[in-house]
Design a protein around this motif. Structure first.
Motif, short mmCIF file in Angstrom:
data_model
loop_
_atom_site.label_atom_id
_atom_site.label_comp_id
_atom_site.label_asym_id
_atom_site.label_seq_id
_atom_site.Cartn_x
_atom_site.Cartn_y
_atom_site.Cartn_z
N SER A 1 -13.18 87.70 -27.44
CA SER A 1 -12.62 88.82 -28.20
C SER A 1 -13.40 90.11 -27.92
O SER A 1 -12.81 91.19 -27.82
N GLY A 2 -14.74 90.00 -27.77
CA GLY A 2 -15.53 91.18 -27.44
C GLY A 2 -15.21 91.73 -26.07
O GLY A 2 -15.11 92.94 -25.87
N GLY A 3 -15.03 90.81 -25.10
CA GLY A 3 -14.65 91.26 -23.75
C GLY A 3 -13.30 91.94 -23.74
O GLY A 3 -13.12 92.97 -23.09
N MET A 4 -12.35 91.36 -24.48
CA MET A 4 -11.02 91.98 -24.54
C MET A 4 -11.09 93.34 -25.23
O MET A 4 -10.36 94.26 -24.85
N GLN A 5 -11.98 93.46 -26.21
CA GLN A 5 -12.16 94.74 -26.88
C GLN A 5 -12.79 95.76 -25.92
O GLN A 5 -12.36 96.91 -25.87
N LEU A 6 -13.80 95.33 -25.15
CA LEU A 6 -14.43 96.24 -24.20
C LEU A 6 -13.47 96.66 -23.09
O LEU A 6 -13.56 97.78 -22.59
N TRP A 7 -12.59 95.74 -22.69
CA TRP A 7 -11.61 96.07 -21.66
C TRP A 7 -10.49 96.94 -22.21
O TRP A 7 -9.64 97.41 -21.46
N GLY A 8 -10.44 97.13 -23.53
CA GLY A 8 -9.40 97.94 -24.15
C GLY A 8 -8.10 97.19 -24.38
O GLY A 8 -7.06 97.80 -24.61
N PRO B 1 -7.69 96.20 -30.19
CA PRO B 1 -8.44 97.22 -30.93
C PRO B 1 -9.66 96.62 -31.62
O PRO B 1 -9.73 95.42 -31.87
N GLY B 2 -10.62 97.46 -31.96
CA GLY B 2 -11.81 97.02 -32.67
C GLY B 2 -11.58 97.05 -34.17
O GLY B 2 -10.53 97.46 -34.66
N GLY B 3 -12.59 96.59 -34.89
CA GLY B 3 -12.55 96.70 -36.35
C GLY B 3 -11.88 95.56 -37.07
O GLY B 3 -11.55 95.69 -38.25
N SER B 4 -11.67 94.41 -36.44
CA SER B 4 -11.03 93.28 -37.09
C SER B 4 -12.01 92.64 -38.08
O SER B 4 -13.15 92.32 -37.74
N VAL B 5 -11.55 92.43 -39.31
CA VAL B 5 -12.37 91.80 -40.34
C VAL B 5 -12.68 90.35 -39.97
O VAL B 5 -13.82 89.89 -40.14
N ARG C 1 -12.86 89.00 -36.93
CA ARG C 1 -13.85 88.97 -35.84
C ARG C 1 -15.23 89.35 -36.35
O ARG C 1 -16.24 88.82 -35.89
N SER C 2 -15.29 90.25 -37.30
CA SER C 2 -16.57 90.64 -37.89
C SER C 2 -17.19 89.48 -38.66
O SER C 2 -18.39 89.20 -38.52
N ILE C 3 -16.39 88.76 -39.43
CA ILE C 3 -16.89 87.60 -40.17
C ILE C 3 -17.37 86.53 -39.20
O ILE C 3 -18.44 85.93 -39.39
N LEU C 4 -16.59 86.28 -38.15
CA LEU C 4 -17.01 85.29 -37.15
C LEU C 4 -18.29 85.71 -36.44
O LEU C 4 -19.14 84.87 -36.13
N SER C 5 -18.46 87.01 -36.19
CA SER C 5 -19.69 87.50 -35.56
C SER C 5 -20.89 87.27 -36.45
O SER C 5 -21.95 86.83 -35.98
N TRP C 6 -20.75 87.56 -37.74
CA TRP C 6 -21.86 87.33 -38.66
C TRP C 6 -22.13 85.85 -38.84
O TRP C 6 -23.28 85.43 -39.01
N ALA C 7 -21.09 85.02 -38.81
CA ALA C 7 -21.28 83.57 -38.87
C ALA C 7 -22.06 83.10 -37.64
O ALA C 7 -22.98 82.28 -37.76
N LEU C 8 -21.70 83.61 -36.47
CA LEU C 8 -22.42 83.28 -35.24
C LEU C 8 -23.88 83.69 -35.36
O LEU C 8 -24.79 82.92 -35.02
N GLY D 1 -23.26 98.87 -41.31
CA GLY D 1 -22.86 97.55 -40.84
C GLY D 1 -21.48 97.55 -40.20
O GLY D 1 -20.96 96.51 -39.85
N ASP D 2 -20.87 98.74 -40.07
CA ASP D 2 -19.55 98.83 -39.47
C ASP D 2 -19.65 98.72 -37.95
O ASP D 2 -20.67 99.06 -37.36
N THR D 3 -18.56 98.28 -37.34
CA THR D 3 -18.51 98.20 -35.89
C THR D 3 -18.43 99.61 -35.33
O THR D 3 -17.73 100.47 -35.85
N VAL D 4 -19.15 99.84 -34.26
CA VAL D 4 -19.20 101.16 -33.64
C VAL D 4 -18.44 101.11 -32.32
O VAL D 4 -18.59 100.18 -31.55
#
Length: 185
Positions: free
Chosen positions: A22-29, A32-36, A38-45, A107-110
């Motif tokens: 999901s991060g790669g797809m976000q970087l490739w455009g 979109p960013g800012g998914s709640v 994906r953010s929860i999964l990132s913090w779980a990771l 703590g927001d995604t930049v």
């Protein structure tokens, strides 16, 4: 503790694959960013990685103490053990950098506007340290889980290597987008 780490290993790999794709797809455009979610999964990771790191540090200290008591050197003839520990230490440092770089003050995604050569190098080092850590530690993980099929281990490593290389490619594409295409577009 080793059994807990054996359980955390596959959980980390699954969460990592989700994060990397999901991060790669976000970087490739592509998304979109800012998914709640994906953010929860990132913090779980990050939480699972922190527990894994704590257990790894504890087990390393226990091993050093046991070697001192036995009067043996745990520094010689144990390249795999120390490669795993050194790559793990590098990962801790690079993951902290990654989290700080991708998180805003609240703590927001930049959205990365200043992704320059240093950030690219640090993230490629993160991908490299991850590949080294996985290559060194995947066999002991599968032994701990009771998986002895070498073909399965090889197939898993190929998939993980491709995913991490795709992530590194995502960082390079984003670097080019920030520093070449957007600057001159």
């Amino acid at each position: 503790m080793r059994k807990i780490n054996a359980i955390l290993g596959p959980l980390m790999i699954i969460l990592l694959l989700i994060h990397v794709v999901s991060g790669g797809m976000q970087l490739w455009g592509m998304i979109p960013g800012g998914s709640v979610i994906r953010s929860i999964l990132s913090w779980a990771l990050l939480t699972v990685v922190a527990v894994h790191a704590f257990i790894g540090i504890k087990l390393t200290i226990d091993t050093i103490i046991a070697c001192k008591r036995a009067g043996t050197s745990c520094f010689r003839n144990n390249e795999v053990f120390w490669t795993g520990r050194i790559s793990g230490a590098a990962l801790i440092i690079l993951i902290v950098y990654h989290v700080l770089f991708f998180s805003g003050s609240g703590g927001d995604t930049v959205r990365l506007e200043g992704f320059y050569a240093f950030q690219l190098a640090a993230h490629i080092l993160l991908a490299l340290a991850l590949i080294i850590h996985l290559c060194v530690n995947i066999k002991p993980l599968f032994i701990a889980l009771g998986i002895a099929n070498r073909k399965f281990v090889r197939d898993i490593m190929i998939v993980l290597a491709i995913v991490v290389l795709a992530c590194a490619t995502g960082f390079i594409v984003y670097y080019l987008r920030c520093n070449v295409f957007w600057r001159y577009g």
